[in-house]
Design a protein around this motif. Sequence first.
Motif, PDB file in Angstrom:
ATOM      1  N   LYS A 154      57.175  -7.182 -14.427  1.00 44.41           N
ATOM      2  CA  LYS A 154      58.239  -7.863 -15.178  1.00 44.41           C
ATOM      3  C   LYS A 154      57.888  -7.906 -16.663  1.00 44.41           C
ATOM      4  O   LYS A 154      58.755  -7.693 -17.517  1.00 44.41           O
ATOM      5  CB  LYS A 154      58.478  -9.261 -14.613  1.00 44.41           C
ATOM      6  CG  LYS A 154      59.233  -9.227 -13.292  1.00 44.41           C
ATOM      7  CD  LYS A 154      59.467 -10.610 -12.723  1.00 44.41           C
ATOM      8  CE  LYS A 154      60.242 -10.515 -11.418  1.00 44.41           C
ATOM      9  NZ  LYS A 154      60.423 -11.832 -10.789  1.00 44.41           N
ATOM     10  N   LEU A 155      56.615  -8.174 -16.970  1.00 52.94           N
ATOM     11  CA  LEU A 155      56.174  -8.185 -18.369  1.00 52.94           C
ATOM     12  C   LEU A 155      56.330  -6.806 -19.008  1.00 52.94           C
ATOM     13  O   LEU A 155      56.609  -6.696 -20.202  1.00 52.94           O
ATOM     14  CB  LEU A 155      54.708  -8.640 -18.462  1.00 52.94           C
ATOM     15  CG  LEU A 155      54.439 -10.114 -18.193  1.00 52.94           C
ATOM     16  CD1 LEU A 155      52.941 -10.394 -18.149  1.00 52.94           C
ATOM     17  CD2 LEU A 155      55.105 -10.989 -19.261  1.00 52.94           C
ATOM     18  N   ALA A 156      56.167  -5.761 -18.194  1.00 53.80           N
ATOM     19  CA  ALA A 156      56.295  -4.383 -18.701  1.00 53.80           C
ATOM     20  C   ALA A 156      57.758  -3.971 -18.873  1.00 53.80           C
ATOM     21  O   ALA A 156      58.045  -2.910 -19.427  1.00 53.80           O
ATOM     22  CB  ALA A 156      55.581  -3.408 -17.760  1.00 53.80           C
ATOM     23  N   GLY A 157      58.685  -4.813 -18.367  1.00 53.81           N
ATOM     24  CA  GLY A 157      60.102  -4.519 -18.534  1.00 53.81           C
ATOM     25  C   GLY A 157      60.829  -4.084 -17.279  1.00 53.81           C
ATOM     26  O   GLY A 157      62.029  -3.808 -17.304  1.00 53.81           O
ATOM     27  N   PHE A 158      60.119  -4.019 -16.137  1.00 55.32           N
ATOM     28  CA  PHE A 158      60.767  -3.643 -14.887  1.00 55.32           C
ATOM     29  C   PHE A 158      61.723  -4.748 -14.440  1.00 55.32           C
ATOM     30  O   PHE A 158      61.485  -5.926 -14.692  1.00 55.32           O
ATOM     31  CB  PHE A 158      59.730  -3.398 -13.789  1.00 55.32           C
ATOM     32  CG  PHE A 158      58.979  -2.108 -13.929  1.00 55.32           C
ATOM     33  CD1 PHE A 158      59.495  -0.934 -13.399  1.00 55.32           C
ATOM     34  CD2 PHE A 158      57.761  -2.058 -14.591  1.00 55.32           C
ATOM     35  CE1 PHE A 158      58.807   0.262 -13.517  1.00 55.32           C
ATOM     36  CE2 PHE A 158      57.065  -0.871 -14.719  1.00 55.32           C
ATOM     37  CZ  PHE A 158      57.579   0.293 -14.185  1.00 55.32           C
ATOM     38  N   LYS A 159      62.805  -4.333 -13.773  1.00 55.08           N
ATOM     39  CA  LYS A 159      63.820  -5.273 -13.293  1.00 55.08           C
ATOM     40  C   LYS A 159      63.891  -5.254 -11.761  1.00 55.08           C
ATOM     41  O   LYS A 159      63.613  -4.234 -11.134  1.00 55.08           O
ATOM     42  CB  LYS A 159      65.206  -4.893 -13.834  1.00 55.08           C
ATOM     43  CG  LYS A 159      65.273  -4.745 -15.347  1.00 55.08           C
ATOM     44  CD  LYS A 159      65.179  -6.070 -16.046  1.00 55.08           C
ATOM     45  CE  LYS A 159      65.352  -5.906 -17.547  1.00 55.08           C
ATOM     46  NZ  LYS A 159      64.700  -6.972 -18.294  1.00 55.08           N
ATOM     47  N   PHE A 160      64.300  -6.393 -11.204  1.00 57.33           N
ATOM     48  CA  PHE A 160      64.508  -6.542  -9.758  1.00 57.33           C
ATOM     49  C   PHE A 160      63.217  -6.247  -8.993  1.00 57.33           C
ATOM     50  O   PHE A 160      63.219  -5.618  -7.942  1.00 57.33           O
ATOM     51  CB  PHE A 160      65.639  -5.626  -9.262  1.00 57.33           C
ATOM     52  CG  PHE A 160      66.546  -6.286  -8.259  1.00 57.33           C
ATOM     53  CD1 PHE A 160      66.119  -6.548  -6.968  1.00 57.33           C
ATOM     54  CD2 PHE A 160      67.833  -6.658  -8.602  1.00 57.33           C
ATOM     55  CE1 PHE A 160      66.942  -7.155  -6.026  1.00 57.33           C
ATOM     56  CE2 PHE A 160      68.678  -7.270  -7.677  1.00 57.33           C
ATOM     57  CZ  PHE A 160      68.229  -7.516  -6.392  1.00 57.33           C
TER      58      PHE A 160
END
Length: 194
Positions: A154-160
Amino acid sequence: MKSDLIRCSWANTDNELMRNYHDNEWGRPCHDDQKLFELLSLEIMQAGLSWQTVLNKRSAFKDAFVDFDYLKVQSLEPQLPQLLANAQIIRNKRKILAIIANAKVIASMASQGTTFNHYLWSFVNQTPIQHHYRSHEEIPSTTEVAKQISKQMKLAGFKFTGPVVIYSFMQAAGLVNDHETGCFLYQKIAHDAG
């Protein structure tokens, strides 16, 4: 038709797609970026639904998401109306946008010299976690490791990519060996990982 092989209980089914997926993919360590992206995307699509539903639509997903080539998928946002109108796939806007966003993150990593494969497998020190579950009922829906990976993704920008989705993804991609100990693949995968 069923064979005499002892499989994980979830794969004891007349559905050939489910058996083939279990026998040839699930839990086998995967190191191919495109395949890993496909497995992550399918797990996102599966959230709240049955895995059989996703497998039955897999070829349609491959068509809709250009064979899960993340370099192409990252540019699919203008095609969102067509994707949402495609009755062959699961038409969930949030999930579709998450897959496109995740493709962008993976493409960005690649442009900086980090493969998705290296990124993921670094969380488990490049070695599958070996579990020893006798039955499907013993297998948790998530673990502390999955929670940590979820947080970092999530911190890296991944979603769901919540902890439950990530744990299912870890199982599918072979970061953990969650084949039941009586399954014909359990020892083989444990041995290959050793």
